[in-house]
Write a protein that holds these residues in place. Structure first.
Motif, PDB file in Angstrom:
ATOM      1  N   ASP A 205       0.722  -1.337  -0.091  1.00 24.56           N
ATOM      2  CA  ASP A 205      -0.206   0.031   0.143  1.00 24.56           C
ATOM      3  C   ASP A 205       0.682   1.250  -0.094  1.00 24.56           C
ATOM      4  OD1 ASP A 205      -2.422   1.322  -0.078  1.00 24.56           O
ATOM      5  OD2 ASP A 205      -2.621   1.317   2.100  1.00 24.56           O
ATOM      6  N   LYS A 207       1.867   4.568  -1.695  1.00 19.05           N
ATOM      7  CA  LYS A 207       0.952   5.295  -2.440  1.00 19.05           C
ATOM      8  C   LYS A 207       2.128   5.978  -3.901  1.00 19.05           C
ATOM      9  CE  LYS A 207      -1.069   9.886  -2.866  1.00 19.05           C
ATOM     10  NZ  LYS A 207      -1.579  11.243  -2.102  1.00 19.05           N
ATOM     11  N   LYS A 210       2.575   2.963  -6.138  1.00 17.65           N
ATOM     12  CA  LYS A 210       1.363   2.560  -6.833  1.00 17.65           C
ATOM     13  C   LYS A 210       1.318   3.644  -8.068  1.00 17.65           C
ATOM     14  CE  LYS A 210      -1.450   2.232  -3.474  1.00 17.65           C
ATOM     15  NZ  LYS A 210      -2.833   1.788  -2.670  1.00 17.65           N
TER      16      LYS A 210
END
Length: 428
Positions: A205, A207, A210
């Motif tokens: 996860d 950011k 991603k």
């Protein structure tokens, strides 16, 4: 990480795939990202700068605070495209390295990455080798060496650097082996590795990772002819970072190149440029104007482009595009030749030699152009723009048997090359 892509200035020009006639984009998908009033990422970086500057003002002997400032100014550059932040990062890192007497590998590598962003590749290589000689953090240094050697066209060295990265599940390894396979023309493998990197980013996860992998998968899937998947990845990027200009540029290019919707492409570009103002927007608008046979508007946008370059010092960052613009006009082709020679000195890649060949071709010396292409470009690059130049130069030398197979491949790459060049390809 973003410097690997270097890419924040030219992404919309470097997506590749087969042109399709079916409509893919829908305004309802991305209009909510077009008029965002706030910019949380930018505000966060500015707040961090204020925090670390205050701490440094109270304790100017704490050199590590300068590194924190540099990191956040780098984020401001990525977010706004304002090159003054890139130079601020350089100034801070020069100060850090001076205080550490160039003995700490972290700040040395950071300055090297800053120089890559500035297209000062040879200076970046000097710093990478300096870090290598110190001997600490060898894997991180090998990553930097891979990045700068790829930029310089030192592909054999880059391959050696990649082999030093033994953890085959490491995110940084995966994105570099993806880049390596893209360089080799093995796009399927490049996408496979980038997908693996994306999985790591999602599982953790993270950011920023991603955003990085989603936007790059937007590009790669465009290269692979899957415009729908490319579009979907750009939307996923925007869902995480609503102010991501990179993804909006990708959507603008789809609007123009795939759907020939020049009005919508221009609307998106004008919107992005309000918050991420860089010269390349004028280049895309000039390309759109040329497609619309609006010479006056094309000239206006090129004039705005050069005015911006004359007002703001971008160093060598736009040399490639300046060369192409000058080369396409017989009156300025000699100037293109001068810049192409500088680019070869900066980065002797097939791309740079192609600029040299293209300049000679536009000066009327097609034999010299052919000689350069055959020696430095043929078989060394899979970029459609280079192959378009190669086919044109072959045609000028009456080598039509070599033109036909290249033309066939180019017709599969009209999405990257754009509607204007598509017309020229059909006339090869």
């Amino acid at each position: 990480m973003k410097t690997i892509a270097i890419l924040v200035f030219t992404a919309f020009l470097m997506i590749s795939c087969t042109s399709k006639s079916n409509k893919i984009i829908a305004q309802k998908d991305y209009d909510k990202y077009m008029e965002i009033k706030d910019n949380k990422s930018k505000d966060f970086a500015q707040n961090e700068i204020n925090f670390w500057q205050a701490k440094y003002d109270k304790a100017p002997n704490q050199t590590s605070y300068l590194s924190q400032l540099a990191s956040n100014y780098s984020k401001l550059f990525e977010n706004t495209g304002d090159v003054k932040y890139l130079y601020k990062v350089e100034a801070l890192l020069l100060q850090v390295n001076k205080e550490y007497k160039y003995t700490a590998v972290g700040p040395i590598r950071s300055l090297g990455r800053n120089y890559i962003s500035q297209h000062r590749f040879r200076e970046a290589l000097v710093l990478a080798n300096k870090a290598l000689a110190i001997g600490e953090g060898m894997k991180e240094t090998q990553k930097l060496l891979f990045d700068v050697n790829m930029e310089l066209g030192n592909y054999a060295e880059a391959e050696k650097n990649l082999k030093y990265l033994t953890n085959k599940t490491d995110f940084d390894y995966l994105i570099r082996v993806s880049k390596w396979n893209d360089h080799l023309g093995d796009l399927k493998t490049a996408i496979t590795f980038m997908e693996k990197a994306k999985e790591i980013a999602v599982i953790n996860d993270n950011k920023s990772l991603k955003i990085w992998t989603f936007s790059n998968l937007g590009d790669l899937n465009g290269h692979d002819g899957n415009i729908q998947k490319s579009y979907d990845y750009y939307l996923k990027t925007l869902a995480i970072e609503p102010n991501n200009s990179y993804a909006l540029k990708g959507i603008a290019w789809i609007a123009f190149s795939n759907e020939k919707d020049t009005k919508e492409a221009t609307r998106i570009i004008d919107n992005i440029s309000k918050r991420h103002h860089t010269p390349d927007f004028y280049l895309l608008k000039a390309q759109i104007a040329e497609y619309e046979n609006n010479q006056a508007l094309k000239s206006k946008n090129l004039s705005e482009y050069f005015n911006m370059l004359n007002t703001i010092n971008y160093g060598a960052m736009y040399n490639k595009y300046n060369t192409l613009i000058y080369a396409d006009d017989k009156n300025t082709a000699a100037k293109a030749l001068e810049i192409a020679k500088i680019e070869i000195d900066h980065r002797p890649t097939p791309d740079s030699y192609d600029l040299l060949a293209w300049s000679y071709y536009n000066l009327g010396d097609s034999k010299k152009a052919l000689e350069i292409e055959q020696k430095y470009v043929v078989g060394k690059s899979f970029e459609p723009k280079l192959n378009y130049h190669l086919a044109t130069i072959y045609k000028a030398n009456n080598m039509m048997a070599k033109v036909a197979p290249i033309k066939k491949e180019l017709l599969k790459s009209t999405f990257e090359l754009g509607p204007t060049l598509e017309k020229k390809i059909t006339n090869l």
